[in-house]
Write a protein that holds these residues in place. Structure first.
Motif, mmCIF file in Angstrom:
data_model
loop_
_atom_site.group_PDB
_atom_site.id
_atom_site.type_symbol
_atom_site.label_atom_id
_atom_site.label_comp_id
_atom_site.label_asym_id
_atom_site.label_seq_id
_atom_site.Cartn_x
_atom_site.Cartn_y
_atom_site.Cartn_z
ATOM 1 N N SER A 50 0.846 -1.190 0.000
ATOM 2 C CA SER A 50 0.000 0.000 0.000
ATOM 3 C C SER A 50 0.885 1.245 0.000
ATOM 4 O O SER A 50 2.092 1.168 0.266
ATOM 5 C CB SER A 50 -0.888 0.010 1.246
ATOM 6 O OG SER A 50 -0.076 0.162 2.416
ATOM 7 N N GLU A 51 0.294 2.371 -0.294
ATOM 8 C CA GLU A 51 1.050 3.628 -0.293
ATOM 9 C C GLU A 51 1.627 3.902 1.095
ATOM 10 O O GLU A 51 2.755 4.389 1.232
ATOM 11 C CB GLU A 51 0.142 4.785 -0.724
ATOM 12 C CG GLU A 51 0.888 6.002 -1.229
ATOM 13 C CD GLU A 51 1.715 5.702 -2.471
ATOM 14 O OE1 GLU A 51 2.826 6.270 -2.567
ATOM 15 O OE2 GLU A 51 1.275 4.908 -3.310
ATOM 16 N N GLU A 52 0.886 3.556 2.118
ATOM 17 C CA GLU A 52 1.348 3.767 3.487
ATOM 18 C C GLU A 52 2.569 2.908 3.792
ATOM 19 O O GLU A 52 3.545 3.370 4.394
ATOM 20 C CB GLU A 52 0.221 3.439 4.466
ATOM 21 C CG GLU A 52 0.586 3.703 5.930
ATOM 22 C CD GLU A 52 -0.569 3.442 6.868
ATOM 23 O OE1 GLU A 52 -0.322 3.321 8.082
ATOM 24 O OE2 GLU A 52 -1.725 3.356 6.390
ATOM 25 N N ARG A 54 4.641 1.689 1.592
ATOM 26 C CA ARG A 54 5.774 2.160 0.791
ATOM 27 C C ARG A 54 6.471 3.336 1.468
ATOM 28 O O ARG A 54 7.673 3.522 1.324
ATOM 29 C CB ARG A 54 5.313 2.546 -0.615
ATOM 30 C CG ARG A 54 5.029 1.344 -1.494
ATOM 31 C CD ARG A 54 5.042 1.688 -2.961
ATOM 32 N NE ARG A 54 4.878 0.494 -3.785
ATOM 33 C CZ ARG A 54 5.051 0.463 -5.089
ATOM 34 N NH1 ARG A 54 5.377 1.576 -5.743
ATOM 35 N NH2 ARG A 54 4.885 -0.657 -5.765
ATOM 36 N N LYS A 55 5.702 4.115 2.216
ATOM 37 C CA LYS A 55 6.302 5.219 2.957
ATOM 38 C C LYS A 55 7.083 4.710 4.166
ATOM 39 O O LYS A 55 8.008 5.367 4.637
ATOM 40 C CB LYS A 55 5.217 6.196 3.403
ATOM 41 C CG LYS A 55 4.592 6.976 2.262
ATOM 42 C CD LYS A 55 3.511 7.914 2.759
ATOM 43 C CE LYS A 55 2.882 8.686 1.604
ATOM 44 N NZ LYS A 55 1.780 9.572 2.078
#
Length: 206
Positions: A50-52, A54-55
């Motif tokens: 998820s984008e989260e 990946r951060k």
């Protein structure tokens, strides 16, 4: 660095696809290098993160950089362990659209086996870690003297994870801009080595 391949590739952009690491290696790493185990568990699932998450990957990479025991660095065939003298193989691989980069453990920029015995025995085997002694040991243990330091490889990996797709040839300029007071000559030389080493392997296969 123009050559006959320039028309086939964008020589300035890296497209990170994820890490490749065996389950057995991850389990081995959990007690030896918890930060690296956490990071690899994330980055090997890069395509489905998820984008989260990946951060989170660059955050875990910072922990890898600051881990005091040992540091992953770029692996080259022929590397031998600074503790026992045996051949050292790759620990994990980063896969890019442009090619792959393999990593293995290093202490003081000397390759070492990722075993408790070799990690714990390093200081006894290498009591002199002066720059001259390390340089001599590198020449005895490795064939690839042009590669960047292990620390620089991890600093670079953080930026790769932070800004995908990643501009290799813009990276040095961005680091300089972030350090307006300038960098010392060894650091600048290490950065140049990294750009040249990564470029050669990902865009020219050597």
């Amino acid at each position: 660095m123009a050559d006959e391949h320039d028309h086939d590739h964008d020589h300035g952009t890296l497209h990170f696809l994820g890490a490749e690491v065996h389950d057995e290696t991850l389990e081995m790493l959990r007690p030896l290098h918890p930060a690296l185990a956490e990071n690899l568990a994330l980055t090997r699932a890069w395509a489905t993160l998820s984008e989260e998450d990946r951060k989170r990957a660059p955050e875990t990479q910072r922990k890898v950089e600051h881990f005091e025991g040992w540091t992953p660095g770029y692996h080259s065939p022929g590397d031998r362990c600074a503790t026992c003298g045996g051949m050292v193989g790759p620990l994990y691989v980063d896969r890019f659209q442009e090619g792959t980069l393999a990593y293995a453990p290093f202490i003081s920029n000397l390759p070492v086996h990722p075993t408790q015995a070799c990690l714990d025995g390093f200081r006894k085997a290498r009591p002199d870690l002066s720059p001259r002694a390390v340089d001599l040991a590198r020449r005895q243990l490795t064939k690839d003297l042009a590669r960047p330091s292990a620390g620089m490889s991890q600093f670079f990996r953080h930026d790769v994870l932070l800004h995908p797709p990643f501009g290799l040839e813009d990276w040095g300029n961005s680091v300089l801009e972030a350090n307006p007071k300038g960098l010392d000559k060894p650091t600048l030389k290490d950065m140049q080595r990294l750009v040249e080493w990564v470029h050669a392997r990902l865009f020219h296969g050597h």
